[in-house]
Write a protein that holds these residues in place. Structure first.
Motif, PDB file in Angstrom:
ATOM      1  N   ASP A  12      -2.485 -22.847  10.550  1.00 13.50           N
ATOM      2  CA  ASP A  12      -3.133 -22.856   9.083  1.00 13.50           C
ATOM      3  C   ASP A  12      -2.387 -21.974   8.095  1.00 13.50           C
ATOM      4  N   THR A  13      -2.757 -20.455   8.691  1.00  7.78           N
ATOM      5  CA  THR A  13      -2.786 -19.356   8.276  1.00  7.78           C
ATOM      6  C   THR A  13      -0.832 -18.723   8.258  1.00  7.78           C
TER       7      THR A  13
ATOM      8  N   ARG B 207     -10.107 -22.886  18.547  1.00  2.90           N
ATOM      9  CA  ARG B 207     -10.417 -22.747  16.841  1.00  2.90           C
ATOM     10  C   ARG B 207      -9.645 -21.613  16.281  1.00  2.90           C
ATOM     11  N   HIS B 208      -9.617 -20.435  17.015  1.00  2.33           N
ATOM     12  CA  HIS B 208      -8.435 -20.048  16.141  1.00  2.33           C
ATOM     13  C   HIS B 208      -7.569 -19.860  16.192  1.00  2.33           C
TER      14      HIS B 208
ATOM     15  N   ASP C 150      -6.220 -21.840  12.941  1.00  4.57           N
ATOM     16  CA  ASP C 150      -6.934 -21.788  11.511  1.00  4.57           C
ATOM     17  C   ASP C 150      -5.477 -20.055  11.828  1.00  4.57           C
TER      18      ASP C 150
END
Length: 557
Positions: free
Chosen positions: A402-403, A395-396, A399
């Motif tokens: 996406d960042t 999940r990280h 993320d």
């Protein structure tokens, strides 16, 4: 009064010309059906004081809503897909191929009593139904509506009549684009990995971003490929240009990489083979590529570059490194051999690969973009290292992708190049899960190999695999004694599967023989193949390694 500025009176014809000019320009720029609907909503609704819009097309005798404005989603879903026969007001407009006006709720109730509930649910009071005409036939209906009763004057009727054909032609063109675009995107999806494997040595996340306008398909690609002994190959590349031919070429290269990776080729040799493939396509074809192999036992990442940005390494404390290297020329323009680089990695790290579309643009050069990438990673990568478990880490990683993308491409819809980002979270093998034994180059080696296997599997609690592994190790070592040369080294790896490797100093290729019924030998590799999940060979600078893999009972692979 002399000297006073002239008073400009807006004539109806002038207003009509201005509106038509603005709408025509907007529709000319619209590529998709959605953009056509947005253009109509922006340039048609305000001049009329309207606040509702539904654009639907006819497909197999049904209305299919292409886009809307000023209506609830529930109401749009109510209309989407209904048979034309069940919507007589739209059917009347299509049949007449002319404007169809309903100027009040009372007028609607009088003419279409069966649709009273629909009119009430729309929360509108008057409507103009515009059959959209293209290539001489009606393709759908554009409905402009008002929350108050509205009487249409002659000027409005004339203007709406002119809009029928204009919007219909634009929508027909856009729908053809939508079909081709959907096919192109389907091709692109089929050529890229559907999912990335989560491997003992690395878990990864990636993003592919097509160019903001146009075909939205190109030649950027990525892949993560499991290799023997928990090693993992990572590849990222970019075929120069955009379009279906470039995507098709990308598919050929990705397939070739997968095939060559299965042969356990080192990065420099693999790029040499790819260079031959691109060169055979013709002088106008070029591609950049980075191919890396990470070994979690030695923690060495070996990679070669063909005109591609180098990898970026993120440490658990947030420190970011990028080796300063001069890449070899792109595939198709290079003259092998390619240089191979060795990058030691910490026990845990992030390996970040990208194509130039992510970091380079007309407003920013490559070096500045790579520097910005490193800053973003330093600020946001640490949570990946503090994840509670594998799912949390994944999940990280997502993320973080996406960042990075949102920071580097804040206006992606306006970019002119496609881009790929691949982030791999690498880890090292626990030293207690690796066991190595040096064997003598004589017939005693097979017996010592069996004894070493038996003792080590007992320590690991894998006694149920001992007999099979002893047979595999004994056979592989015996082949070295009979057909190759030392030094001989046996290595066992206890991971998601049990790997047995035998190293020797010969570059001879092992082959399965078709032994006859009366032959006394020649069945060794047939036995190896039968007893293992898979087996293979990889070649080193000073010899080769023959390896086998076995499933471990009750362990998730």
């Amino acid at each position: 009064m002399p000297g006073a500025p002239p008073t400009h009176v807006s004539e109806p014809g002038t207003e009509r010309a201005v509106l038509m000019g603005r709408l025509t320009a907007a529709l000319a720029e619209a590529l998709t059906s959605e953009e056509v609907v947005q253009a109509v909503g922006t340039h048609v609704l305000p001049p009329f004081g309207a606040d509702g819009l539904i654009v639907s097309v006819m497909e197999s005798g049904r209305h299919r809503v292409v886009g809307s404005a000023g209506y609830t989603q529930d109401f749009v879903h109510l209309l989407d897909g209904i048979p034309i026969a069940d919507n007589p007001v739209a059917a009347d407009a299509l049949r007449s191929q002319g404007l169809w006006f309903v100027e009040s709720v009372a007028d609607h109730r009088r003419r279409y009593p069966m649709l009273e509930d629909v009119a009430a649910a729309s929360q509108k009071q008057s409507w103009a139904f515009l059959p959209m005409i293209a290539s001489g036939h009606a393709i759908g209906v554009c409905v402009i509506s008002f929350t108050q009763p509205h009487s249409f004057n002659d000027e409005e009727r004339a203007l709406l009549t002119a809009l029928c054909g204009l919007v219909g032609q634009a929508l027909e063109r856009a729908r053809l684009y939508d079909v081709e675009h959907a096919r192109a995107q389907g091709l692109q999806r089929s050529l890229l990995p559907r999912t990335l494997p989560c491997l003992p040595a690395a878990s990864a996340a990636a993003r592919y971003l097509p160019a903001g306008r146009g075909e939205q398909i190109g030649g950027d690609w990525y892949d993560v490929i499991p290799l023997s002994a928990d090693r993992v190959a990572m590849v990222i590349g970019d075929v120069m240009g955009h379009g279906i031919p470039e995507a098709a070429t990308m598919g050929q290269l990705r397939t070739a990489v997968r095939t060559l990776a299965d042969l356990d080729m080192p990065p420099d040799e693999l790029l040499s083979r790819l260079n031959d493939l691109v060169s055979d396509l013709g002088e106008d074809w070029y591609a950049t590529c980075l191919y890396a192999v990470f070994d979690p036992i030695t923690r060495i990442c070996s990679f070669s570059l063909a005109g591609h940005p180098p990898p970026v390494v993120v440490h658990p404390d947030g420190a970011v490194d990028m080796p300063r290297l001069t890449p070899d020329p792109p595939l198709g323009a290079a003259e092998p051999p390619f240089e191979i680089h060795q990058l030691p990695l910490p026990e845990e790290s992030l390996l970040v690969l990208c194509t130039d579309g992510l970091v380079e643009s007309p407003d920013q050069d490559l070096d500045r973009g790579l520097a910005q990438l490193q800053q973003i990673l330093a600020q946001h990568a640490v949570p990946v290292f503090t994840a509670r478990d594998e799912a949390d880490s994944t999940r990280h990683l997502d993320d973080l992708c996406d960042t990075v993308v949102s920071a580097l491409l804040p206006q992606h819809g306006r970019t002119i190049d496609d881009a790929v980002l691949l982030i791999a979270h690498t880890g090292a093998v626990n030293a207690s899960d690796v066991a190595t034994c040096i064997l003598p180059d004589d017939p005693r080696a097979a017996g010592q190999a069996r004894e070493f296997v038996r003792e080590r599997l007992d320590v690991w609690g894998l006694d149920e695999l001992a007999i099979t592994t002893e047979l595999l190790a004994s056979e592989l070592v015996g082949n070295v004694i009979r057909h190759a040369e030392g030094p001989i080294r046996l290595r066992l790896l206890n991971s998601r599967c049990l790997t047995c490797e035998v190293y020797d100093g010969s570059l001879s290729t092992p082959r399965i023989r078709h032994a006859a019924y009366t032959d006394e030998g020649g069945r060794g590799l047939q036995l190896v193949s039968a007893l293992s999940r898979r087996w293979g060979a990889r070649y080193l600078r000073d010899g080769k390694c023959i390896w086998t893999e076995q499933d471990i009972p009750h362990r998730t692979t």
